[in-house]
Design a protein around this motif. Structure first.
Motif, short mmCIF file in Angstrom:
data_model
loop_
_atom_site.label_atom_id
_atom_site.label_comp_id
_atom_site.label_asym_id
_atom_site.label_seq_id
_atom_site.Cartn_x
_atom_site.Cartn_y
_atom_site.Cartn_z
N ASN A 279 -4.85 20.62 10.79
CA ASN A 279 -4.99 21.72 9.55
C ASN A 279 -4.75 23.10 9.90
O ASN A 279 -4.49 23.89 9.14
CB ASN A 279 -6.64 21.64 9.13
N THR A 283 -6.79 26.87 7.24
CA THR A 283 -6.99 25.64 6.45
C THR A 283 -8.56 25.04 6.62
O THR A 283 -9.08 24.65 6.04
CB THR A 283 -5.83 24.79 6.38
N SER A 284 -8.75 24.98 7.98
CA SER A 284 -9.94 24.22 8.54
C SER A 284 -11.14 24.88 7.96
O SER A 284 -12.14 24.24 7.56
CB SER A 284 -9.50 24.21 10.07
N LEU A 300 -5.67 15.77 5.28
CA LEU A 300 -4.78 15.58 6.36
C LEU A 300 -4.36 14.07 6.46
O LEU A 300 -3.38 13.87 7.03
CB LEU A 300 -5.58 15.88 7.84
#
Length: 526
Positions: A279, A283-284, A300
């Motif tokens: 990611n 984004t994570s 994902l």
């Protein structure tokens, strides 16, 4: 009240000896931990509200701490084989009073764990059916259906549930590995593999800073990351619960326990690190703090494996949480059975403490566990509402979140706190058994140093949970069940303590047998 002579009669039937081998024991213990549920449900919480990108390091720390605990635990398992597990171990180490109190607390934990996973299963099932086929089936229907099916399965021979858990576990592991391998094949994500930020152990103790990586993240707490890492393992210790039904418990239980602990730890650390890498850092965190935190995995999976496998993943998430509830039902039933066959009442011994004459299963204890779980789920459905901030800032009732936020979340917090306390007591019992009572000669590393470090680690995590309890509960922080959780845990422990003291005063013969119902070849008295 039954006479004392009647009270000490053996239960009408025992669990089926030699019913399962090492592979089945490992599968049931690991299924208790539910890898796909642990990863998909817990990693986003650890990332968004805990130690951020250090979540994989949190899993690594938990691996080390739980391995230290397990080394002492399996040392005890080599000498004592009993369905009571913690109950029997602590009784032999610290005596019957502590054993009974801990047995009550361990039973309570496993009883509520099934309820927790039923809530998670119902939530995931509602989401999967809604997004895949566009039908909104009430979550309560899924919950009741799962309870009924689990109760039916656990009435029969344990090898049936072992086979089901084996198939589901293999499917979970394969799709998670496939996801991780696609990340490796792609050379990581937008920020590479980030192993220095995710896996190195010191990252486990770093809280997510406010606004990390240019996101809208509020400041996290490393305590939350560590707690949810430990929660992801709960159930591995149930290997000892199946000792009486395994073919060679003196070898199988110790080996299965260590394989489960270390195997899960390496797997969790690897999968969580690869998902964060895939990611990317921003984004994570963004996905983990969003209204749809499961998108950390779902997005994902869709981008790397495709939309079809995303549907498969969602279905496996439902099946995985169901399998986890099934495994906890097995464990809870056996704890109820173990306590029931030592209650000073012929009626209790012939019901709760009896095994099925044909299948060798604790069928009445299993039915009781099903009824308790149903009562828990219906009570949450009838009396609980979840309020989340609306667009205008006014709280809005969100019934769809009840199974996830309240049933899954709150019961997981309560059960994990209870089982960690029992594990800490069990670590002390190992030390007492080998070094104070000196029942057997112990290795100074595995029966003294490791249990001592394990007990400290368990107590530390419980303290972290207590110190961050409101943050850990999230939207459920105002729930009366959550607010009274410490009192529930204390009450259960004190009831067990009081009951043991009452037995010691009024029924010394029955008291002497507490935690002593073990397999013939390992029967010992402290």
């Amino acid at each position: 009240m039954a006479t004392e002579s009647a009270a000490v009669e053996p239960a009408p039937a025992g669990l089926k000896k030699g019913a399962i081998g090492m592979v089945a024991v490992i599968f049931m213990a690991v299924a208790n931990a539910a890898p796909i549920t642990a990863m998909t449900g817990n990693v986003p919480i650890a990332v968004g509200f805990g130690n951020g990108l250090g979540a994989p390091a949190g899993f690594l720390f938990a691996t080390i701490a739980l391995t230290l605990f397990a080394l002492g635990y399996v040392a005890m398992a080599k000498h004592i084989t009993t369905t009571g597990a913690f109950y029997g171990f602590i009784s032999h180490g610290l005596g019957q009073v502590w054993g009974m109190a801990s047995g009550f607390l361990a039973t309570f934990a496993y009883v509520v764990f099934e309820g927790s996973l039923i809530g998670g299963c119902a939530y995931f099932a509602n989401d999967a059916v809604n997004t895949i086929v566009g039908v909104d089936v009430p979550w309560l229907a899924f919950a009741i259906g799962a309870i009924v099916v689990i109760g039916a399965l656990c009435h029969f021979h344990i090898s049936l549930t072992a086979a089901i858990l084996g198939v589901t576990l293999v499917s979970e592991v394969l799709i998670l590995l496939a996801l991780a391998l696609t990340v490796i094949a792609g050379g990581g994500g937008p920020d590479g593999f980030m192993l220095d930020k995710t896996v190195l152990l010191h990252n486990a103790f770093t809280s997510l800073p406010e606004g990390a990586f240019g996101t809208a993240a509020a400041a996290g707490s490393m305590a939350i990351g560590l707690f949810f890492a430990f929660w992801s393992w709960v159930g591995f210790e149930t290997t000892a619960v199946y000792g009486e039904e395994s073919r060679n418990p003196k070898k199988i239980i110790p080996r299965a326990t260590l394989i489960a602990v270390i195997g899960l730890g390496l797997f969790y650390t690897f999968i969580s690190a690869m998902v964060l890498a895939g990611n990317g850092a921003k984004t994570s965190v963004d996905a983990s703090i969003s209204a749809s935190p499961l998108d950390l995995f779902f997005n994902l999976v869709e981008s790397n494996l495709g939309g079809v496998l995303l549907d498969v993943y969602k279905i496996l998430l439902v099946i995985g949480s169901f399998a986890c509830a099934l495994a906890f039902h097995n464990a809870a039933s056996r704890y109820l059975f173990a306590l029931g066959r030592e209650i000073p009442s012929a009626k209790v011994k012939s019901t709760l403490g009896a095994a099925h004459p044909r299948h060798g299963s604790p069928y009445i204890a299993s039915a009781v566990q099903s009824v308790i779980t149903l009562a828990i789920v219906v009570a949450f459905f009838a009396f609980t509402a979840v309020q989340v901030p609306g667009a205008d800032g006014v709280p809005v009732d969100t019934p769809a979140l009840v199974p996830y936020t309240n049933i899954y979340g709150i019961l997981a917090l309560i059960g994990t706190a209870a089982i960690l306390l029992v594990q800490a007591i069990c670590s002390v019992a190992v030390i007492w058994y080998f070094w104070v009572r000196k029942t057997h000669r112990g290795n100074i590393v595995t029966t003294l140093i490791c249990p001592l470090l394990g007990a400290v680690a368990m107590a530390y995590v419980v303290w972290l949970l207590w110190d961050n309890r409101a943050f850990a509960a999230g939207y459920a922080a105002d729930s009366l069940v959550f607010k009274n959780a410490p009192f529930f845990i204390a009450a259960v422990f004190l009831i067990g303590l009081g009951y043991a003291l009452w037995l010691r005063h009024t029924r010394p013969q029955v008291y002497a047998e507490i935690g002593r119902t073990v397999m013939e070849d390992s029967h010992e008295r402290g």
